[in-house]
Design a protein around this motif. Structure first.
Motif, PDB file in Angstrom:
ATOM      1  N   ALA A  80       0.966  -1.169   0.246  1.00  0.00           N
ATOM      2  CA  ALA A  80       0.025  -0.156   0.114  1.00  0.00           C
ATOM      3  C   ALA A  80       0.890   1.133   0.091  1.00  0.00           C
ATOM      4  N   ALA A 118      -7.253   0.896  -3.017  1.00  0.00           N
ATOM      5  CA  ALA A 118      -6.791   0.138  -4.290  1.00  0.00           C
ATOM      6  C   ALA A 118      -6.372   1.157  -5.219  1.00  0.00           C
ATOM      7  N   ALA A 121      -2.202   0.629  -4.807  1.00  0.00           N
ATOM      8  CA  ALA A 121      -1.564  -0.393  -4.392  1.00  0.00           C
ATOM      9  C   ALA A 121      -0.972  -1.344  -5.414  1.00  0.00           C
ATOM     10  N   PHE A 134     -10.728  -8.668  -6.418  1.00  0.00           N
ATOM     11  CA  PHE A 134     -11.704  -7.797  -5.749  1.00  0.00           C
ATOM     12  C   PHE A 134     -13.360  -8.373  -6.096  1.00  0.00           C
ATOM     13  N   GLU A 143     -14.238  -2.401  -1.170  1.00  0.00           N
ATOM     14  CA  GLU A 143     -14.033  -3.581  -1.658  1.00  0.00           C
ATOM     15  C   GLU A 143     -12.483  -4.203  -1.094  1.00  0.00           C
ATOM     16  N   GLU A 144     -11.954  -3.154  -0.526  1.00  0.00           N
ATOM     17  CA  GLU A 144     -10.416  -3.736  -0.194  1.00  0.00           C
ATOM     18  C   GLU A 144     -10.509  -4.458   1.097  1.00  0.00           C
ATOM     19  N   ALA A 148      -8.011  -7.887   1.561  1.00  0.00           N
ATOM     20  CA  ALA A 148      -6.930  -7.935   2.619  1.00  0.00           C
ATOM     21  C   ALA A 148      -7.098  -8.949   3.454  1.00  0.00           C
TER      22      ALA A 148
END
Length: 254
Positions: A80, A118, A121, A134, A143-144, A148
């Motif tokens: 990230a 996102a 990343a 995703f 959505e991350e 993760a």
């Protein structure tokens, strides 16, 4: 490089092909949301994939530095970046939270995290695709979180690297229509899909109690409930060490 077009109706794919003939343009045909990133990743043959949205880009040298981190950390699946927002180059608030993560560090990279933004990343392509990318049902906004915990559950590391910089210039001012609804819905789905039932029920109760007269919140609850069947089919509770890490992050935010 690949550009995935999420069903635009303004001939954007043709414009990109004309201006950048060396870029692979993939037309999704309709709006896949965040899942379109996996379409691009599958089409590429690289070990690493860096994501950008239509309002973000990478600083000079950022991707070379990211590649160095991945080379030095074989279990690193997601990096990230430090995201600077707007002309003022303000630090994205999510990055400030990641920098203060209580989960220890991935040596030589930075704080260990269980979340990211996102559009800033970089992923190791193989574990990203193995985790399913995703989730297509979540579309956008939050959505991350699901990806993760899925990467962490598979034994991969995620880290925040302050020396890898991305720029983000989102459309200013007014909130995007429906965003709050999608954030609430996706938070519920992610919780129901991966957290123990006690935590899932607690999150649901908190969402109901906090809805009040907020029509968007009630719509989110209704949409989340409408997905109960597929959630039950796909539910897979994360391992205890990952659950403890998620709880520690939640406690830090209280």
């Amino acid at each position: 490089m690949a550009v995935v077009d999420n069903g635009s109706a303004d001939r954007s794919p043709d414009a990109v092909r004309a201006a950048f003939p060396d870029v692979l343009v993939l037309e999704a045909g309709h709006n896949l949301g965040a899942a379109a990133r996996a379409v691009g990743a599958r089409a590429l043959g690289t070990d690493l994939v860096a994501f950008s949205d239509d309002d973000s880009w990478w600083a000079p040298g950022a991707l070379a530095r990211a590649a160095e981190h991945f080379a030095a950390s074989p279990r690193l699946a997601l990096l990230a970046a430090r995201i600077l927002v707007g002309d003022e180059r303000r630090l994205d608030p999510t990055c400030a939270r990641m920098a203060a993560s209580p989960l220890g560090v991935v040596e030589g990279v930075g704080p260990r995290v269980l979340g990211f933004v996102a559009c800033g990343a970089v992923v190791r392509r193989e574990p990203f695709l193995a985790a399913g990318g995703f989730h297509p049902r979540l579309q956008l906004y939050g959505e991350e979180a699901l990806l993760a915990v899925d990467l962490a559950s598979a034994g991969w590391e995620l880290a925040y690297a302050a020396d890898v910089v991305a720029h983000h210039h989102p459309t200013p001012a007014h909130p995007r229509p429906g965003r709050h609804m999608l954030e609430v819905r996706n938070r519920l789905w992610a919780t129901w899909l991966r957290r123990p039932w006690r935590r899932a029920l607690g999150e649901t109760g908190a969402a109901v109690a906090g809805a009040g007269r907020d029509r968007e919140a009630w719509r989110a609850l209704a949409e989340a409930a409408s997905g109960a069947a597929w959630v039950a089919r796909e539910r897979r509770v994360i391992p205890d060490p990952v659950e403890r890490a998620v709880r520690r992050l939640e406690a830090e935010r209280l």
